[in-house]
Scaffold this motif. Structure first.
Motif, short mmCIF file in Angstrom:
data_model
loop_
_atom_site.label_atom_id
_atom_site.label_comp_id
_atom_site.label_asym_id
_atom_site.label_seq_id
_atom_site.Cartn_x
_atom_site.Cartn_y
_atom_site.Cartn_z
N UNK B 72 0.80 -1.22 0.00
CA UNK B 72 0.00 0.00 0.00
C UNK B 72 0.83 1.27 0.00
N UNK B 77 0.90 3.84 -4.99
CA UNK B 77 -0.36 4.58 -5.14
C UNK B 77 -0.19 5.70 -6.16
N UNK B 80 -0.41 4.09 -9.55
CA UNK B 80 -1.72 3.65 -10.02
C UNK B 80 -2.63 4.81 -10.42
N UNK B 81 -2.31 6.02 -9.96
CA UNK B 81 -3.08 7.14 -10.49
C UNK B 81 -2.58 7.51 -11.88
N UNK B 85 -6.05 0.60 -15.56
CA UNK B 85 -6.11 -0.82 -15.90
C UNK B 85 -7.56 -1.21 -16.20
N UNK B 93 -17.81 -1.96 -9.62
CA UNK B 93 -18.29 -2.13 -8.25
C UNK B 93 -19.81 -2.25 -8.28
N UNK B 104 -15.53 7.44 -7.92
CA UNK B 104 -14.98 6.96 -6.63
C UNK B 104 -13.50 7.29 -6.46
N UNK B 105 -12.67 6.84 -7.41
CA UNK B 105 -11.23 7.03 -7.24
C UNK B 105 -10.84 8.51 -7.23
N UNK B 108 -11.92 9.84 -3.75
CA UNK B 108 -11.26 9.26 -2.58
C UNK B 108 -9.74 9.44 -2.64
N UNK B 109 -9.17 9.20 -3.82
CA UNK B 109 -7.71 9.23 -3.91
C UNK B 109 -7.19 10.64 -4.19
N UNK B 111 -9.08 13.44 -4.02
CA UNK B 111 -9.86 14.45 -3.30
C UNK B 111 -10.45 15.50 -4.23
N UNK B 153 -13.91 4.59 -16.07
CA UNK B 153 -13.46 4.62 -14.67
C UNK B 153 -11.95 4.77 -14.59
N UNK B 154 -11.25 4.00 -15.45
CA UNK B 154 -9.79 4.09 -15.44
C UNK B 154 -9.32 5.45 -15.95
N UNK B 157 -8.89 8.91 -13.72
CA UNK B 157 -7.69 9.27 -12.95
C UNK B 157 -6.67 9.99 -13.83
#
Lengths: 489, 248
Positions: B72, B77, B80-81, B85, B93, B104-105, B108-109, B111, B153-154, B157
């Motif tokens: 983690x 992290x 992955x932003x 993928x 989800x 979501x990402x 959450x990731x 902000x 979704x991917x 980011x």
């Protein structure tokens, strides 16, 4: 308890049977007198011999042996839970009761009572700094006593419902010492041996008898000839000094035994009827049950979730700790856990009965919830956490936003199950003096001399609590599990 | 944009990747093909560290990956932003709407404020041709629609690189084209993409380069005109020959 004993199937019926009488003839034919008692009553009544625990001893064991000998038969004690002794006698499970059974008008209306074998005094125990001088000073105070005793009747007659009831001899005095109650009213035998002892330096027994009463042998209504035979045996024991010898041997002989027998106790006057007040009492008890269950569950859910997460994702020690917790709380009786929490840890944290009940049930159910959530978390496809990680969510974020919401909706049916189960398990907390729905039912059943009306009222209230809850859960389930409606088979 | 050096990966005793070395420039679209079990997906998953590797080094979108990185950690992290993928089985989800899956990402990731995330989600939904399905739950969408949501979704980011692991293999033929069209649009827009695929049409028409992976190494690497039309190695010839064989 009473209702349960009445409903339970009966093993070991004696030959006489409840209705037909003839028990004396049956006793003679079989050469054995069976008598019901509860070893939980403890020393000096009937208790397991510390030197030889398979063997029961006590002054009532000696008295019954003497009575049986005078009838020309052997004596055998049969273990029954004390509050169920009278109904079990009526069922015909044993021949007589001999276990601190107080002579009261209510009992005489139901069964035959022998002549007394012991005169006891109701004794008030208080903390040494207390200003209480008699039972009449107790208004607004919390008073403890044993369930279904004459003392309980006296207290209720004087002060209504504000009485804390117990099932064991130690607990009332322990609570008094801890300040959880202000006085305890019980027979002098119990007060002398469990209350004002060197183990409780902070307690004193008031020297005046609050009331006197007698212990008698209980006999079925249909057996007057057995009562006559037992009375004759007791009179013989009184006449030739055997009773005095037995009582002296148990350090129970005192001046009261030779004074005039006290008038028969007569506390509640008449049996209770079903009325509006009883419904209100049941509603209050149902509220206690609901409050207790909801708060305990609100405690169990987050703890269970933390345990499940620790058990699946935690590092070695966290995982081991979670497993230990689950095994410990799931593998031992919740009754024992409540006892340990309320009495065992009392020196550390002096919890109120309601707090201890909520905490105890919450901690216990957390172990079950943990396994429900663990199963639910494991049922989520791996791809979900992989997709979440691939989007850059950290472990905590993945749990919070991806895994737990999905686990919760999988867990909803078993959680509903557990909650309904908790609603009923909450009746166990009556052992730490909380009066909830089931306890209210047993009290009402004793007062009404019957369990049918209280039993139905109690069942109706449990259903009134659980059915709307299942319905609520069903709707929630539908809302959450949109994609999980089953296909038709 | 991507540089892979001597990448080795073992599953127990079995060697899955045997010293893979490769370079990918910004804006390239690589089609990764080859027989099953050759290590295609494993290579792809090593590039965003969904699988750890045993030896070698990867530089991707400015992040350096080495063996034994913490699961983690901040480096992963950040990685992955920057690297998106897309999975064969979509992995949307199920408890979230299409829009919520996409926002979501970022929320959450990164902000991102909810309103901005929502606007961006709607733009991405329009881009994948699903502007009207923002409020739909995954189970209400077809496979092709789900995969396009997964791509959106991917993309939410703003990655520099997109990895696709057999994005059309779980789809019916009529739905594949919608997904491939979206991917073609991305490639045309200059996205750096690595796509594990069995789609010959994709490899031939859209990819700028084709890697044939066999037994843990890149057996052949070149433009489609060379690798697909004139394969040099035995494995590539067999692979494309089998795929080109007319349907019975």
């Amino acid at each position: 308890m009473l209702a349960i004993a009445w409903l339970a199937g009966g093993a070991g019926c004696s030959d006489g049977g409840p209705d037909h009488g003839g028990t004396l003839a049956a006793i003679r034919a079989r050469g054995e007198l069976t008598w019901g008692a509860d070893v939980q009553g403890g020393e000096p009544y009937v208790y397991e011999d510390p030197a030889q625990p398979s063997h029961v001893i006590g002054f009532e064991v000696d008295i019954m042996a003497a009575v049986a000998r005078r009838l020309g038969v052997r004596s055998r004690m049969v273990q029954y839970s004390w509050p169920t002794l009278v109904p079990s006698l009526e069922r015909g499970d044993f021949d007589v009761i001999a276990n601190g059974l107080e002579a009261t008008a209510e009992r005489r209306a139901r069964i035959l009572l022998s002549e007394p074998y012991f005169v006891y005094a109701e004794t008030l125990t208080v903390r040494t700094d207390s200003t209480v001088r008699s039972v009449f000073d107790l208004a607004g105070q919390r008073v403890g006593t044993l369930n279904q005793t004459y003392a309980y009747d006296i207290l209720r007659m004087l002060y209504g419902e504000a009485v804390k009831v117990y099932d064991g001899n130690e607990e009332p005095y322990k609570d008094l010492e801890l300040g959880r109650s202000d006085a305890v009213l019980l027979d002098n035998i119990i007060a002398d041996r469990y209350g004002c002892t060197p183990q409780h330096p902070a307690l004193k027994c008031l020297p005046y008898d609050a009331a006197r009463g007698v212990y008698v042998i209980g006999i079925r209504k249909a057996d007057p000839e057995l009562k006559a035979a037992i009375d004759a045996a007791l009179a013989g024991m009184r006449g030739d000094g055997e009773l005095e010898r037995i009582l002296r041997g148990a350090r129970l002989w005192d001046a009261r035994q030779t004074e005039t027998w006290p008038a028969e106790g007569h506390a509640t006057g008449q049996t209770r009827r079903f009325d509006g007040e009883m419904v209100v009492q049941f509603l209050e008890a149902a509220w206690v049950t609901l409050e207790l269950s909801v708060l305990a569950f609100l405690l169990a859910v987050p703890i269970g979730m933390a345990l499940a997460v620790a058990r699946i994702y935690g590092a070695g020690p966290a995982r081991q700790a979670a497993r230990l917790y689950i095994e410990l709380f799931r593998g031992t009786p919740v009754l024992l856990q409540l006892f340990v929490l309320y009495y065992g840890f009392a020196q550390l944290v002096n919890l109120g009965p309601m707090q201890a009940a909520i905490l105890g049930l919450g901690l216990n159910y957390a172990a079950y919830e943990a396994e429900v959530y663990r199963g639910a978390l494991l049922a989520i496809p791996r791809g979900q956490s992989e997709a979440s990680r691939a989007l850059g969510l950290g472990p905590a974020q993945t749990l919070r936003h991806v895994l737990l919401p999905q686990a919760l909706r999988l867990a909803l049916p078993p959680m509903t199950n557990d909650f309904v189960s908790l609603l009923k398990d909450s009746s166990l907390v009556s052992v730490i003096t909380v009066i909830e729905l089931t306890k209210r039912m047993t009290i009402a059943a004793v007062d009404m001399r019957g369990w049918i009306v209280p039993g139905m009222l109690c069942a109706a209230m449990y259903l009134a609590l659980s059915v709307p809850l299942s319905e609520l859960a069903r709707r929630l389930e539908r809302r959450l599990a949109r994609d999980q409606r089953p296909l038709t088979l | 944009m991507i540089s892979v050096r001597s990448l080795c990966k073992r599953h127990g005793a079995r060697e899955v990747l045997v010293g893979v070395t490769a370079e990918v420039a910004r804006g390239e679209t690589i089609a990764i093909v080859g027989p099953s079990g050759g290590g295609k997906s494993t290579l792809l998953r090593c590039l965003n560290y969904l699988e750890a590797f045993d030896q070698g080094q990867v530089e991707i979108a400015g992040v350096t990956l080495v063996p034994g990185m913490a699961g983690g950690g901040p480096v992963l992290r950040a990685l992955r932003t920057r690297v998106g993928m897309v999975f064969q089985q979509f992995h949307l989800f199920p408890h979230l709407t299409a829009e919520a899956n996409i926002t979501l990402a970022p929320r959450v990731v990164k902000r991102t404020p909810p309103a901005a995330a929502r606007d961006r989600a709607h733009a991405l939904l329009a881009r994948v041709g699903l502007a009207d399905r923002a409020g739909a739950y995954p189970h209400e969408l077809s496979g092709g629609q789900q995969q396009r949501i997964a791509i959106a979704r991917a993309l939410a980011q703003d990655p520099d690189v997109m990895l696709f692991d057999e994005p059309t293999s779980a789809l019916d033929p009529e739905m594949r084209d919608d997904v491939i069209d979206v991917m073609r649009g991305l490639a045309d827009g200059g996205m750096t993409m690595l796509v594990v695929t069995h789609e010959m049409q994709f490899a031939h028409d859209i990819a700028s380069r084709v890697w044939v992976i066999d037994r843990g190494t890149i057996a052949e690497d070149g433009p489609p005109a060379q690798v697909v039309d004139h394969p040099q190695t035995q494995v590539a010839r067999e692979f494309f020959g089998r795929l080109r064989r007319p349907a019975p």
